[in-house]
Design a protein around this motif. Structure first.
Motif, mmCIF file in Angstrom:
data_model
loop_
_atom_site.group_PDB
_atom_site.id
_atom_site.type_symbol
_atom_site.label_atom_id
_atom_site.label_comp_id
_atom_site.label_asym_id
_atom_site.label_seq_id
_atom_site.Cartn_x
_atom_site.Cartn_y
_atom_site.Cartn_z
ATOM 1 N N LEU A 1 -10.325 22.768 -12.908
ATOM 2 C CA LEU A 1 -11.725 23.102 -13.188
ATOM 3 C C LEU A 1 -12.015 22.958 -14.690
ATOM 4 O O LEU A 1 -13.031 22.366 -15.078
ATOM 5 C CB LEU A 1 -12.031 24.524 -12.725
ATOM 6 N N MET A 2 -11.130 23.476 -15.530
ATOM 7 C CA MET A 2 -11.328 23.360 -16.975
ATOM 8 C C MET A 2 -11.254 21.911 -17.422
ATOM 9 O O MET A 2 -12.048 21.462 -18.258
ATOM 10 C CB MET A 2 -10.273 24.198 -17.710
ATOM 11 N N ARG A 3 -10.282 21.179 -16.868
ATOM 12 C CA ARG A 3 -10.110 19.779 -17.255
ATOM 13 C C ARG A 3 -11.345 18.949 -16.888
ATOM 14 O O ARG A 3 -11.783 18.100 -17.661
ATOM 15 C CB ARG A 3 -8.868 19.192 -16.562
ATOM 16 N N ARG A 4 -11.918 19.253 -15.744
ATOM 17 C CA ARG A 4 -13.050 18.465 -15.247
ATOM 18 C C ARG A 4 -14.374 18.885 -15.894
ATOM 19 O O ARG A 4 -15.186 18.043 -16.283
ATOM 20 C CB ARG A 4 -13.146 18.631 -13.728
ATOM 21 N N ASP A 5 -14.596 20.196 -16.029
ATOM 22 C CA ASP A 5 -15.915 20.689 -16.435
ATOM 23 C C ASP A 5 -16.028 21.088 -17.905
ATOM 24 O O ASP A 5 -17.106 20.969 -18.496
ATOM 25 C CB ASP A 5 -16.310 21.891 -15.567
ATOM 26 N N SER A 6 -14.944 21.599 -18.499
ATOM 27 C CA SER A 6 -15.029 22.144 -19.855
ATOM 28 C C SER A 6 -14.453 21.223 -20.919
ATOM 29 O O SER A 6 -14.993 21.111 -22.025
ATOM 30 C CB SER A 6 -14.306 23.503 -19.923
ATOM 31 N N PHE A 7 -13.358 20.561 -20.595
ATOM 32 C CA PHE A 7 -12.622 19.827 -21.613
ATOM 33 C C PHE A 7 -13.400 18.640 -22.200
ATOM 34 O O PHE A 7 -13.354 18.423 -23.416
ATOM 35 C CB PHE A 7 -11.282 19.368 -21.053
ATOM 36 N N PRO A 8 -14.126 17.840 -21.410
ATOM 37 C CA PRO A 8 -14.883 16.722 -21.997
ATOM 38 C C PRO A 8 -15.871 17.191 -23.063
ATOM 39 O O PRO A 8 -16.019 16.548 -24.109
ATOM 40 C CB PRO A 8 -15.601 16.110 -20.789
ATOM 41 N N GLY A 9 -16.542 18.311 -22.798
ATOM 42 C CA GLY A 9 -17.476 18.847 -23.787
ATOM 43 C C GLY A 9 -16.767 19.364 -25.018
ATOM 44 O O GLY A 9 -17.278 19.255 -26.144
ATOM 45 N N PHE A 10 -15.577 19.925 -24.827
ATOM 46 C CA PHE A 10 -14.796 20.425 -25.952
ATOM 47 C C PHE A 10 -14.451 19.315 -26.932
ATOM 48 O O PHE A 10 -14.519 19.493 -28.156
ATOM 49 C CB PHE A 10 -13.530 21.084 -25.411
ATOM 50 N N LEU A 11 -14.070 18.149 -26.418
ATOM 51 C CA LEU A 11 -13.679 17.029 -27.277
ATOM 52 C C LEU A 11 -14.827 16.540 -28.155
ATOM 53 O O LEU A 11 -14.597 15.892 -29.177
ATOM 54 C CB LEU A 11 -13.153 15.869 -26.420
ATOM 55 N N LYS A 12 -16.063 16.848 -27.764
ATOM 56 C CA LYS A 12 -17.235 16.418 -28.528
ATOM 57 C C LYS A 12 -17.827 17.556 -29.353
ATOM 58 O O LYS A 12 -18.798 17.337 -30.088
ATOM 59 C CB LYS A 12 -18.310 15.881 -27.579
ATOM 60 N N SER A 13 -17.250 18.739 -29.250
ATOM 61 C CA SER A 13 -17.854 19.922 -29.860
ATOM 62 C C SER A 13 -17.565 20.022 -31.350
ATOM 63 O O SER A 13 -16.589 19.460 -31.863
ATOM 64 C CB SER A 13 -17.344 21.187 -29.167
ATOM 65 N N SER A 14 -18.400 20.781 -32.056
ATOM 66 C CA SER A 14 -18.184 21.023 -33.483
ATOM 67 C C SER A 14 -16.935 21.856 -33.709
ATOM 68 O O SER A 14 -16.265 21.716 -34.736
ATOM 69 C CB SER A 14 -19.407 21.734 -34.076
ATOM 70 N N VAL A 15 -16.586 22.708 -32.764
ATOM 71 C CA VAL A 15 -15.368 23.523 -32.866
ATOM 72 C C VAL A 15 -14.150 22.624 -32.967
ATOM 73 O O VAL A 15 -13.269 22.815 -33.820
ATOM 74 C CB VAL A 15 -15.243 24.458 -31.645
ATOM 75 N N TYR A 16 -14.095 21.620 -32.113
ATOM 76 C CA TYR A 16 -12.969 20.688 -32.095
ATOM 77 C C TYR A 16 -12.943 19.820 -33.346
ATOM 78 O O TYR A 16 -11.896 19.597 -33.957
ATOM 79 C CB TYR A 16 -13.073 19.828 -30.832
ATOM 80 N N ILE A 17 -14.104 19.338 -33.765
ATOM 81 C CA ILE A 17 -14.198 18.474 -34.945
ATOM 82 C C ILE A 17 -13.764 19.238 -36.195
ATOM 83 O O ILE A 17 -13.043 18.712 -37.055
ATOM 84 C CB ILE A 17 -15.626 17.931 -35.096
ATOM 85 N N ASN A 18 -14.178 20.506 -36.309
ATOM 86 C CA ASN A 18 -13.776 21.329 -37.451
ATOM 87 C C ASN A 18 -12.281 21.585 -37.448
ATOM 88 O O ASN A 18 -11.646 21.627 -38.499
ATOM 89 C CB ASN A 18 -14.529 22.665 -37.430
ATOM 90 N N PHE A 19 -11.724 21.759 -36.255
ATOM 91 C CA PHE A 19 -10.282 21.961 -36.133
ATOM 92 C C PHE A 19 -9.519 20.739 -36.636
ATOM 93 O O PHE A 19 -8.530 20.859 -37.357
ATOM 94 C CB PHE A 19 -9.931 22.251 -34.672
ATOM 95 N N LEU A 20 -9.985 19.559 -36.272
ATOM 96 C CA LEU A 20 -9.355 18.327 -36.746
ATOM 97 C C LEU A 20 -9.353 18.269 -38.271
ATOM 98 O O LEU A 20 -8.349 17.898 -38.891
ATOM 99 C CB LEU A 20 -10.109 17.111 -36.207
ATOM 100 N N SER A 21 -10.465 18.653 -38.863
ATOM 101 C CA SER A 21 -10.601 18.586 -40.306
ATOM 102 C C SER A 21 -9.689 19.589 -41.005
ATOM 103 O O SER A 21 -8.998 19.256 -41.967
ATOM 104 C CB SER A 21 -12.057 18.855 -40.697
ATOM 105 N N LYS A 22 -9.664 20.824 -40.511
ATOM 106 C CA LYS A 22 -8.888 21.894 -41.149
ATOM 107 C C LYS A 22 -7.397 21.651 -41.066
ATOM 108 O O LYS A 22 -6.640 21.997 -41.961
ATOM 109 C CB LYS A 22 -9.233 23.232 -40.504
ATOM 110 N N LYS A 23 -6.940 21.057 -39.967
ATOM 111 C CA LYS A 23 -5.506 20.897 -39.765
ATOM 112 C C LYS A 23 -5.014 19.483 -40.074
ATOM 113 O O LYS A 23 -3.883 19.140 -39.781
ATOM 114 C CB LYS A 23 -5.148 21.242 -38.316
ATOM 115 N N SER A 24 -5.856 18.667 -40.668
ATOM 116 C CA SER A 24 -5.484 17.260 -40.845
ATOM 117 C C SER A 24 -4.238 17.087 -41.706
ATOM 118 O O SER A 24 -3.407 16.223 -41.444
ATOM 119 C CB SER A 24 -6.647 16.489 -41.448
ATOM 120 N N LYS A 25 -4.085 17.915 -42.727
ATOM 121 C CA LYS A 25 -2.925 17.768 -43.596
ATOM 122 C C LYS A 25 -1.639 18.015 -42.834
ATOM 123 O O LYS A 25 -0.670 17.251 -42.925
ATOM 124 C CB LYS A 25 -3.021 18.732 -44.777
#
Length: 288
Positions: A242-266
């Protein structure tokens, strides 16, 4: 010493060795980082990932650098000191190192004091009268879990933050509770936790109720008479899908995910190929 080799790892014909373009830098210290891959050439679980980082001197040094940037390197230094103590056999050396660890990391007057439960701290103080090489094992385990949960790239926590914004965090909390239940071996504790999970996530009027098929729910209710640590496996898989189908696609496009990528990039640029770490595999993220 390590080799970047354009972030690729050399081929090996041995079972369990890494394939090309793995997500971890190859090191020459006994090839210990090859243990990130199992016999089927698949990445091992996130908890095992963390174990490899602590055991590999090369990866551990980079993790230490990351912790220094987070002002929490004392946790890793304590863990390393405990590992070193375990290797000692001479009683006088054991006593000396045990007291040194106490002064450096346990004493309330230390600038590098680590965060431990009061009971564990009291047990250590008593053990100092007759120190042993294993006297810090419980404290070491607690700090290990603290680093794994709070310091290692928190993919699961970031996903949970996104689910909260979507008012659906109960699905992930149920999944995590099921994972924790699987680690239980004591029958009475297993039964108590199984019933707690039912009341929190499956009971009719629960505020955190998850959506399950009627048949799956009924089978769980029957098995609660004699619950096992795997009683929720079928339900957990259903919620995962259910999470993989309904929640995860939106997560990959979310600002939460994008900010995480930026903060942990190093950290990730040093350890992990982002295209692998942040793939479309939800289970990979839940394991961290």
């Amino acid at each position: 010493m390590w080799k970047r080799k354009q972030r690729r790892v050399g081929n090996s014909q041995e079972s369990g060795q890494p394939k090309p373009s793995t997500s971890f830098i190859w090191c020459e210290h006994g090839g210990c980082c090859t243990r990130l891959w199992n016999a089927d050439k698949k990445l091992i679980s996130g908890s095992q990932h963390f174990e490899v980082i602590l055991r590999c001197p090369v990866a551990r040094d980079v993790f230490k650098e990351f912790l220094q940037s987070e002002y929490s390197e004392e946790n890793l230094m304590f863990w390393i000191a405990c590992e070193d103590l375990k290797n000692e056999t001479d009683p006088s050396t054991i006593a000396e190192k045990a007291r040194k660890i106490y002064e450096d990391y346990i004493s309330v007057s230390s600038l590098k004091e680590i965060n431990l439960d009061s009971q564990i701290r009291n047990d250590i103080s008593q053990s100092l009268e007759e120190p042993s090489s294993m006297m810090y094992e419980e404290a070491q385990h607690q700090i290990y879990n603290l680093m794994r949960r709070d310091s290692f790239p928190p993919g699961r926590e970031v996903f949970l933050e996104f689910l909260r914004s979507e008012c659906s965090e109960n699905n992930l909390m149920f999944w995590i509770a099921c994972e924790e239940l699987k680690t239980e071996t004591n029958p009475s504790t297993t039964a108590a936790k199984a019933r707690t999970i039912y009341h929190e996530y499956l009971a009719r009027f629960s505020q955190n109720k998850v959506s399950l098929d009627t048949q799956v729910h009924d089978r769980i209710l029957q098995n609660l008479k004699e619950p096992s640590s795997t009683i929720y496996d079928e339900a957990q898989l259903q919620i995962y899908d259910l999470m993989r189908r309904d929640s995860f696609p939106g997560f990959l496009k979310s600002s939460v995910y994008i900010n995480f990528l930026s903060k942990k990039s190093k950290f990730l640029d040093t350890h992990v190929n982002k295209s692998d770490f942040f793939s479309s595999d939800l289970r990979h993220k839940l394991e961290f």
